[in-house]
Design a protein around this motif. Structure first.
Motif, PDB file in Angstrom:
ATOM      1  N   UNK A 141       0.715  -0.881   0.235  1.00 14.30           N
ATOM      2  CA  UNK A 141       0.407   0.155  -0.393  1.00 14.30           C
ATOM      3  C   UNK A 141       0.798   1.276   0.392  1.00 14.30           C
ATOM      4  N   UNK A 142       2.021   1.158   0.588  1.00  9.19           N
ATOM      5  CA  UNK A 142       3.265   2.174  -0.208  1.00  9.19           C
ATOM      6  C   UNK A 142       3.409   2.721  -1.169  1.00  9.19           C
ATOM      7  N   UNK A 143       3.509   3.508  -1.755  1.00  6.51           N
ATOM      8  CA  UNK A 143       4.065   3.934  -3.090  1.00  6.51           C
ATOM      9  C   UNK A 143       5.707   4.010  -2.868  1.00  6.51           C
ATOM     10  N   UNK A 144       5.946   3.714  -2.075  1.00  7.78           N
ATOM     11  CA  UNK A 144       7.732   4.687  -2.026  1.00  7.78           C
ATOM     12  C   UNK A 144       8.398   3.977  -2.677  1.00  7.78           C
ATOM     13  N   UNK A 145       9.429   4.498  -3.824  1.00 11.27           N
ATOM     14  CA  UNK A 145       9.830   3.430  -4.700  1.00 11.27           C
ATOM     15  C   UNK A 145      10.799   2.452  -3.958  1.00 11.27           C
ATOM     16  N   UNK A 146      11.482   1.890  -4.180  1.00 13.38           N
ATOM     17  CA  UNK A 146      12.669   0.443  -3.467  1.00 13.38           C
ATOM     18  C   UNK A 146      14.029   1.212  -4.255  1.00 13.38           C
ATOM     19  N   UNK A 147      15.074   0.574  -3.892  1.00 14.66           N
ATOM     20  CA  UNK A 147      15.688   1.244  -4.937  1.00 14.66           C
ATOM     21  C   UNK A 147      15.978  -0.060  -6.315  1.00 14.66           C
ATOM     22  N   UNK A 148      15.538  -1.400  -5.794  1.00 11.22           N
ATOM     23  CA  UNK A 148      14.829  -1.899  -7.046  1.00 11.22           C
ATOM     24  C   UNK A 148      14.575  -1.123  -8.090  1.00 11.22           C
ATOM     25  N   UNK A 149      13.048  -0.426  -8.135  1.00  9.70           N
ATOM     26  CA  UNK A 149      12.853  -0.217  -8.428  1.00  9.70           C
ATOM     27  C   UNK A 149      13.136   1.241  -9.276  1.00  9.70           C
ATOM     28  N   UNK A 150      13.986   1.796  -8.507  1.00  4.55           N
ATOM     29  CA  UNK A 150      15.108   3.114  -9.553  1.00  4.55           C
ATOM     30  C   UNK A 150      16.194   2.505 -10.274  1.00  4.55           C
ATOM     31  N   UNK A 151      16.561   1.335  -9.392  1.00  2.00           N
ATOM     32  CA  UNK A 151      17.125   1.045 -10.262  1.00  2.00           C
ATOM     33  C   UNK A 151      17.049   0.209 -12.437  1.00  2.00           C
ATOM     34  N   UNK A 152      15.756   0.071 -12.300  1.00  2.00           N
ATOM     35  CA  UNK A 152      15.334  -0.905 -13.406  1.00  2.00           C
ATOM     36  C   UNK A 152      15.111  -0.140 -13.682  1.00  2.00           C
ATOM     37  N   UNK A 153      13.981   1.534 -13.193  1.00  2.00           N
ATOM     38  CA  UNK A 153      13.999   2.800 -14.312  1.00  2.00           C
ATOM     39  C   UNK A 153      14.569   3.532 -15.053  1.00  2.00           C
ATOM     40  N   UNK A 154      15.883   3.443 -14.516  1.00  2.00           N
ATOM     41  CA  UNK A 154      17.650   3.942 -14.709  1.00  2.00           C
ATOM     42  C   UNK A 154      16.949   3.143 -16.009  1.00  2.00           C
ATOM     43  N   UNK A 155      17.683   1.659 -16.178  1.00  2.00           N
ATOM     44  CA  UNK A 155      18.168   1.188 -16.754  1.00  2.00           C
ATOM     45  C   UNK A 155      16.333   1.096 -17.872  1.00  2.00           C
ATOM     46  N   UNK A 156      14.902   1.435 -18.577  1.00  2.00           N
ATOM     47  CA  UNK A 156      14.728   0.930 -18.940  1.00  2.00           C
ATOM     48  C   UNK A 156      15.329   1.901 -19.947  1.00  2.00           C
ATOM     49  N   UNK A 157      15.434   3.294 -18.885  1.00  2.00           N
ATOM     50  CA  UNK A 157      15.544   4.446 -20.566  1.00  2.00           C
ATOM     51  C   UNK A 157      16.481   4.048 -20.289  1.00  2.00           C
ATOM     52  N   UNK A 158      17.405   3.539 -20.076  1.00  2.00           N
ATOM     53  CA  UNK A 158      18.644   3.512 -20.920  1.00  2.00           C
ATOM     54  C   UNK A 158      18.351   3.042 -22.424  1.00  2.00           C
ATOM     55  N   UNK A 159      17.632   1.398 -21.633  1.00  2.00           N
ATOM     56  CA  UNK A 159      17.284   0.896 -23.504  1.00  2.00           C
ATOM     57  C   UNK A 159      16.315   1.490 -23.776  1.00  2.00           C
ATOM     58  N   UNK A 160      15.521   1.883 -23.230  1.00  2.00           N
ATOM     59  CA  UNK A 160      15.013   3.021 -24.397  1.00  2.00           C
ATOM     60  C   UNK A 160      15.920   3.513 -25.829  1.00  2.00           C
ATOM     61  N   UNK A 161      16.362   4.489 -24.868  1.00  2.00           N
ATOM     62  CA  UNK A 161      16.986   5.480 -25.664  1.00  2.00           C
ATOM     63  C   UNK A 161      18.423   4.205 -26.498  1.00  2.00           C
ATOM     64  N   UNK A 162      18.483   4.248 -26.577  1.00  2.00           N
ATOM     65  CA  UNK A 162      19.608   2.564 -27.293  1.00  2.00           C
ATOM     66  C   UNK A 162      17.823   2.517 -29.356  1.00  2.00           C
ATOM     67  N   UNK A 163      16.426   1.632 -28.023  1.00  2.00           N
ATOM     68  CA  UNK A 163      15.864   1.103 -29.448  1.00  2.00           C
ATOM     69  C   UNK A 163      15.438   2.313 -29.796  1.00  2.00           C
ATOM     70  N   UNK A 164      15.354   3.515 -29.633  1.00  2.00           N
ATOM     71  CA  UNK A 164      14.634   4.434 -30.244  1.00  2.00           C
ATOM     72  C   UNK A 164      13.135   4.541 -29.470  1.00  2.00           C
ATOM     73  N   UNK A 165      13.282   4.354 -28.569  1.00  2.00           N
ATOM     74  CA  UNK A 165      11.184   4.496 -27.784  1.00  2.00           C
ATOM     75  C   UNK A 165      11.425   5.227 -26.533  1.00  2.00           C
ATOM     76  N   UNK A 166      10.523   5.681 -26.491  1.00  2.00           N
ATOM     77  CA  UNK A 166      11.099   6.849 -25.520  1.00  2.00           C
ATOM     78  C   UNK A 166      10.265   6.799 -24.072  1.00  2.00           C
ATOM     79  N   UNK A 167      10.936   6.662 -23.046  1.00  2.00           N
ATOM     80  CA  UNK A 167      10.448   5.945 -21.059  1.00  2.00           C
ATOM     81  C   UNK A 167       9.650   7.289 -20.980  1.00  2.00           C
TER      82      UNK A 167
END
Length: 84
Positions: free
Chosen positions: A38-64
């Protein structure tokens, strides 16, 4: 839905996410998931996967665009809170 996790974990594979996005000719993606606590505070894993998804999106040309975490009657946008 691209991934389904257990009560406390979900493995997110960027190649699966972006493979689906590219098959749909998507120009952008938004990721969302819930926290059963019930607490939406992001975990360290949430933050790390978000950064990785953004990086991969930049590589493949899909905006995160954002990663939204849902809780009990509340949510957090990782973009709005500047986690990426």
């Amino acid at each position: 839905m691209v991934f389904k996790g257990s009560t406390n974990t979900c493995i997110v594979d960027p190649k699966c996410l972006y493979s689906r996005a590219l098959k749909c000719s998507a120009s952008a993606v938004i990721v969302a998931h819930s926290h059963p606590s019930g607490d939406p505070t992001p975990s360290n894993e949430d933050i790390e996967v978000t950064k990785r998804l953004k990086e991969v999106g930049e590589i493949v040309g899909v905006v995160f665009l954002d990663h939204i975490i849902l809780g009990d009657n509340s949510h957090i946008s990782l973009k709005e809170t500047h986690f990426f």
